[in-house]
Design a protein around this motif. Structure first.
Motif, PDB file in Angstrom:
ATOM      1  N   LYS A 136       0.604  -1.234   0.063  1.00 47.45           N
ATOM      2  CA  LYS A 136      -0.329  -0.380  -0.047  1.00 47.45           C
ATOM      3  C   LYS A 136       0.344   1.392   0.011  1.00 47.45           C
ATOM      4  O   LYS A 136      -0.015   3.036  -0.457  1.00 47.45           O
ATOM      5  CB  LYS A 136      -1.295   0.086   0.912  1.00 47.45           C
ATOM      6  N   SER A 137       1.772   0.947   0.374  1.00 47.65           N
ATOM      7  CA  SER A 137       2.543   2.357   0.606  1.00 47.65           C
ATOM      8  C   SER A 137       4.198   2.646   0.545  1.00 47.65           C
ATOM      9  O   SER A 137       4.721   3.653   0.587  1.00 47.65           O
ATOM     10  CB  SER A 137       2.301   3.352   1.864  1.00 47.65           C
ATOM     11  N   GLN A 138       4.725   1.139   0.355  1.00 44.59           N
ATOM     12  CA  GLN A 138       6.576   0.784   0.461  1.00 44.59           C
ATOM     13  C   GLN A 138       7.285   0.786  -0.793  1.00 44.59           C
ATOM     14  O   GLN A 138       8.558   0.290  -0.758  1.00 44.59           O
ATOM     15  CB  GLN A 138       7.011   0.338   1.212  1.00 44.59           C
ATOM     16  N   LEU A 178      -1.726  -4.972  -3.877  1.00 42.41           N
ATOM     17  CA  LEU A 178      -0.653  -4.856  -4.838  1.00 42.41           C
ATOM     18  C   LEU A 178      -1.099  -4.480  -6.004  1.00 42.41           C
ATOM     19  O   LEU A 178      -0.339  -3.638  -6.386  1.00 42.41           O
ATOM     20  CB  LEU A 178       0.138  -6.326  -4.486  1.00 42.41           C
ATOM     21  N   SER A 179      -1.955  -4.892  -6.934  1.00 43.80           N
ATOM     22  CA  SER A 179      -2.163  -5.234  -8.013  1.00 43.80           C
ATOM     23  C   SER A 179      -2.940  -3.124  -8.719  1.00 43.80           C
ATOM     24  O   SER A 179      -2.953  -2.658  -8.869  1.00 43.80           O
ATOM     25  CB  SER A 179      -3.593  -5.872  -8.460  1.00 43.80           C
ATOM     26  N   SER A 180      -3.619  -2.907  -7.191  1.00 43.11           N
ATOM     27  CA  SER A 180      -4.414  -1.798  -7.453  1.00 43.11           C
ATOM     28  C   SER A 180      -3.267  -0.478  -6.934  1.00 43.11           C
ATOM     29  O   SER A 180      -2.776  -0.069  -7.804  1.00 43.11           O
ATOM     30  CB  SER A 180      -5.092  -1.722  -5.973  1.00 43.11           C
ATOM     31  N   THR A 181      -2.647  -1.121  -5.817  1.00 48.56           N
ATOM     32  CA  THR A 181      -1.185   0.257  -5.850  1.00 48.56           C
ATOM     33  C   THR A 181      -0.493   0.225  -7.406  1.00 48.56           C
ATOM     34  O   THR A 181       0.773   1.397  -8.025  1.00 48.56           O
ATOM     35  CB  THR A 181      -0.445   0.208  -5.151  1.00 48.56           C
ATOM     36  N   LEU A 182      -0.067  -1.512  -7.955  1.00 50.68           N
ATOM     37  CA  LEU A 182       0.761  -1.732  -8.930  1.00 50.68           C
ATOM     38  C   LEU A 182      -0.148  -0.466 -10.370  1.00 50.68           C
ATOM     39  O   LEU A 182       1.240   0.080 -11.140  1.00 50.68           O
ATOM     40  CB  LEU A 182       1.494  -2.880  -9.694  1.00 50.68           C
ATOM     41  N   CYS A 183      -0.971  -0.637 -10.669  1.00 44.85           N
ATOM     42  CA  CYS A 183      -1.553  -0.705 -11.438  1.00 44.85           C
ATOM     43  C   CYS A 183      -2.006   1.275 -11.734  1.00 44.85           C
ATOM     44  O   CYS A 183      -1.617   2.385 -12.871  1.00 44.85           O
ATOM     45  CB  CYS A 183      -2.782  -0.391 -11.829  1.00 44.85           C
ATOM     46  N   ILE A 184      -1.496   2.093 -10.285  1.00 42.83           N
ATOM     47  CA  ILE A 184      -1.371   3.625 -10.323  1.00 42.83           C
ATOM     48  C   ILE A 184      -0.412   4.570 -10.553  1.00 42.83           C
ATOM     49  O   ILE A 184       0.239   5.057 -10.909  1.00 42.83           O
ATOM     50  CB  ILE A 184      -1.938   3.968  -8.644  1.00 42.83           C
ATOM     51  N   LEU A 185       0.580   3.021 -10.313  1.00 41.59           N
ATOM     52  CA  LEU A 185       2.455   3.466  -9.802  1.00 41.59           C
ATOM     53  C   LEU A 185       3.204   3.789 -11.444  1.00 41.59           C
ATOM     54  O   LEU A 185       3.753   4.196 -11.916  1.00 41.59           O
ATOM     55  CB  LEU A 185       3.266   2.607  -9.274  1.00 41.59           C
ATOM     56  N   VAL A 193       8.489   6.658 -10.485  1.00 41.90           N
ATOM     57  CA  VAL A 193       8.192   6.424  -9.104  1.00 41.90           C
ATOM     58  C   VAL A 193       8.235   5.349  -8.936  1.00 41.90           C
ATOM     59  O   VAL A 193       8.875   5.153  -7.353  1.00 41.90           O
ATOM     60  CB  VAL A 193       6.499   6.320  -9.250  1.00 41.90           C
ATOM     61  N   LEU A 194       9.288   4.560  -9.147  1.00 44.54           N
ATOM     62  CA  LEU A 194       9.723   2.903  -9.264  1.00 44.54           C
ATOM     63  C   LEU A 194      10.276   2.026  -9.297  1.00 44.54           C
ATOM     64  O   LEU A 194      11.411   2.703 -10.571  1.00 44.54           O
ATOM     65  CB  LEU A 194       8.591   1.833 -10.351  1.00 44.54           C
ATOM     66  N   TRP A 201       7.718  -4.238 -13.956  1.00 43.36           N
ATOM     67  CA  TRP A 201       6.572  -4.343 -13.015  1.00 43.36           C
ATOM     68  C   TRP A 201       5.909  -5.048 -13.761  1.00 43.36           C
ATOM     69  O   TRP A 201       4.856  -5.018 -13.269  1.00 43.36           O
ATOM     70  CB  TRP A 201       6.939  -2.834 -12.927  1.00 43.36           C
ATOM     71  N   ILE A 202       6.051  -4.851 -15.102  1.00 47.95           N
ATOM     72  CA  ILE A 202       4.484  -4.689 -15.877  1.00 47.95           C
ATOM     73  C   ILE A 202       4.096  -6.195 -15.941  1.00 47.95           C
ATOM     74  O   ILE A 202       3.769  -7.417 -15.813  1.00 47.95           O
ATOM     75  CB  ILE A 202       4.315  -4.972 -17.249  1.00 47.95           C
ATOM     76  N   CYS A 203       5.754  -7.045 -15.922  1.00 47.02           N
ATOM     77  CA  CYS A 203       5.708  -8.833 -15.902  1.00 47.02           C
ATOM     78  C   CYS A 203       5.106  -9.026 -14.669  1.00 47.02           C
ATOM     79  O   CYS A 203       4.565 -10.207 -14.172  1.00 47.02           O
ATOM     80  CB  CYS A 203       7.333  -9.231 -16.068  1.00 47.02           C
ATOM     81  N   ARG A 204       5.444  -8.890 -13.422  1.00 48.02           N
ATOM     82  CA  ARG A 204       4.803  -8.906 -12.100  1.00 48.02           C
ATOM     83  C   ARG A 204       3.913  -8.502 -12.046  1.00 48.02           C
ATOM     84  O   ARG A 204       2.697  -9.178 -11.193  1.00 48.02           O
ATOM     85  CB  ARG A 204       5.853  -7.762 -10.736  1.00 48.02           C
ATOM     86  N   LEU A 205       3.213  -7.373 -12.366  1.00 50.78           N
ATOM     87  CA  LEU A 205       1.301  -7.775 -12.800  1.00 50.78           C
ATOM     88  C   LEU A 205       0.933  -8.591 -13.098  1.00 50.78           C
ATOM     89  O   LEU A 205      -0.136  -9.304 -12.680  1.00 50.78           O
ATOM     90  CB  LEU A 205       1.357  -5.936 -13.181  1.00 50.78           C
ATOM     91  N   GLU A 206       1.739  -8.397 -14.302  1.00 51.39           N
ATOM     92  CA  GLU A 206       0.745  -9.795 -15.254  1.00 51.39           C
ATOM     93  C   GLU A 206       0.365 -11.064 -14.155  1.00 51.39           C
ATOM     94  O   GLU A 206      -0.309 -11.912 -14.294  1.00 51.39           O
ATOM     95  CB  GLU A 206       1.302 -10.287 -16.243  1.00 51.39           C
ATOM     96  N   THR A 207       1.675 -11.219 -13.391  1.00 52.17           N
ATOM     97  CA  THR A 207       2.040 -12.301 -12.264  1.00 52.17           C
ATOM     98  C   THR A 207       0.955 -12.451 -11.385  1.00 52.17           C
ATOM     99  O   THR A 207       0.046 -13.620 -11.200  1.00 52.17           O
ATOM    100  CB  THR A 207       3.342 -12.519 -12.071  1.00 52.17           C
ATOM    101  N   ILE A 208       0.819 -10.847 -10.970  1.00 55.84           N
ATOM    102  CA  ILE A 208       0.393 -11.192  -9.641  1.00 55.84           C
ATOM    103  C   ILE A 208      -1.644 -11.979 -10.807  1.00 55.84           C
ATOM    104  O   ILE A 208      -2.376 -11.820 -10.055  1.00 55.84           O
ATOM    105  CB  ILE A 208       0.118  -9.880  -9.437  1.00 55.84           C
TER     106      ILE A 208
END
Length: 360
Positions: A136-138, A178-185, A193-194, A201-208
């Motif tokens: 959420k924050s870190q 985690l997915s909501s935060t990643l979509c925003i970032l 920001v990342l 990070w896109i691959c990680r989002l797909e994994t999530i």
């Protein structure tokens, strides 16, 4: 001045690279050490000759070959490797002559051994809550090593839930945050920001998203048991079980098992006790919800208050901080404290407090 060895991590220590990072190890076999020492002496004094008795290697070359062979022999002999499992870490926020650098979140992941902690049912909820707060924050403050450790632990958590089918709701909430935060970032990639390549990070989002789908399709296996079941217990025992729950969603889930449990889960006194445990009376007055009969609807009150105020957290085993040694450690494993009365120096560390310790 402090002694600086060839290995910058610590002079004289042996380190092995694993999927969770570098881990310190040493041989616990005296016979092997004697064998390696004899091997080193034999080769260091050996001279390799040709048929014409011409010396090929100098003594220095032999010593180098001996060290390399000893090192290879140590690496290949898996029985000789013993990893240190010190599940504590010294928390320091400034550099000194004795200690150089800072204690990072990624280092804490490795030293506190969160990968093994998720296998302990007492620590599982604690680690999941911690990962959820980080999501959420870190996320923007994670280094490359911390990112790798974070997603390695998350991968093991998802696999564990898919195998034993325990606590799927907790992991679903974690992945959703985690997915909501990643979509925003990811949308704000222009602001850098990342840490790391955006494609990673896109691959990680797909994994999530894949994990979320797997948990959504998770089918609970029906256990065939001809012995005593939960429904066979008397009402007062079932009622006592419900009163032991500290999470309203757990009460609702258990109430869906049988009509009897549903009746017990709708008890007003049960929800009143739950509200009194988590919230103060001043908070009740601000969110009074009355039923059609004019009574306070404690069940709806609980979920209304939950949206406005944090609930008390309960964990079987938590991290503790020693004010005397400035060491963070697991409660049941302890640490080598130098205080006269160690128990007076310990303080429990909530997941939020853990994150605050590593904010600089």
């Amino acid at each position: 001045m402090p002694f600086l060895g060839q290995d910058w991590r610590s002079p004289g220590w042996r380190w092995i690279k694993t999927e969770d990072g570098w881990k310190r190890c040493e041989s616990f076999s005296p016979e092997l050490e004697d064998e390696n020492s004899q091997l080193n002496n034999n080769i260091s004094h050996a001279v390799i000759l040709t048929d014409d008795d011409e010396e090929i290697y100098r003594t220095e070359d032999c010593e180098f070959a001996a060290k390399k062979r000893k090192k290879d022999h140590f690496r290949n002999n898996t029985k000789s490797q013993c990893f240190y499992r010190e599940k504590w870490i010294y928390v320091h926020k400034e550099s000194t002559r004795e200690r150089h650098g800072y204690c990072t979140l990624g280092e804490a992941f490795n030293r506190l051994d969160f990968s093994s902690a998720i296998q302990d049912i007492r620590r599982f909820n604690y680690v999941v809550k911690l990962l959820q707060l980080i999501a959420k924050s870190q996320l923007t403050s994670l280094s490359g090593a911390a990112q790798k450790n974070y997603f390695n632990i998350l991968d093991k958590i998802v696999r564990k839930v898919l195998e034993d089918q325990h606590n799927p709701r907790l992991i679903k909430d974690l992945l959703q945050d985690l997915s909501s935060t990643l979509c925003i970032l990811i949308r704000g990639v222009g602001k850098s920001v990342l840490v790391g390549n955006i494609n990673i990070w896109i691959c990680r989002l797909e994994t999530i998203l894949t994990w979320q789908q797997q948990l959504k399709n998770l089918q609970m296996n029906k256990q065939v048991n001809n012995g005593l079941t939960l429904s066979d217990l008397p009402l007062h025992m079932l009622n006592n079980i419900l009163y032991r729950f500290s999470d309203g969603w757990d009460i609702i889930t258990l109430g869906q098992v049988t009509p009897t449990l549903y009746m017990l889960s709708e008890d007003r006194q049960l929800w009143k006790k739950l509200c009194q445990y988590h919230f103060a009376e001043k908070q009740f007055c601000r969110h009074l919800i009355l039923s059609e009969k004019g009574h306070i609807d404690w069940k709806l009150m609980y979920f209304a208050l939950q949206k406005c105020y944090p609930i008390k957290e309960q964990y079987g085993d938590t991290l503790h901080f020693c004010r005397h040694c400035s060491i963070l450690f697991w409660k049941d494993t302890g640490h080598p404290c130098t205080a006269n009365d160690p128990d007076t120096c310990f303080m429990p560390v909530s997941p939020q407090h853990f994150i605050d310790l590593f904010k600089f």
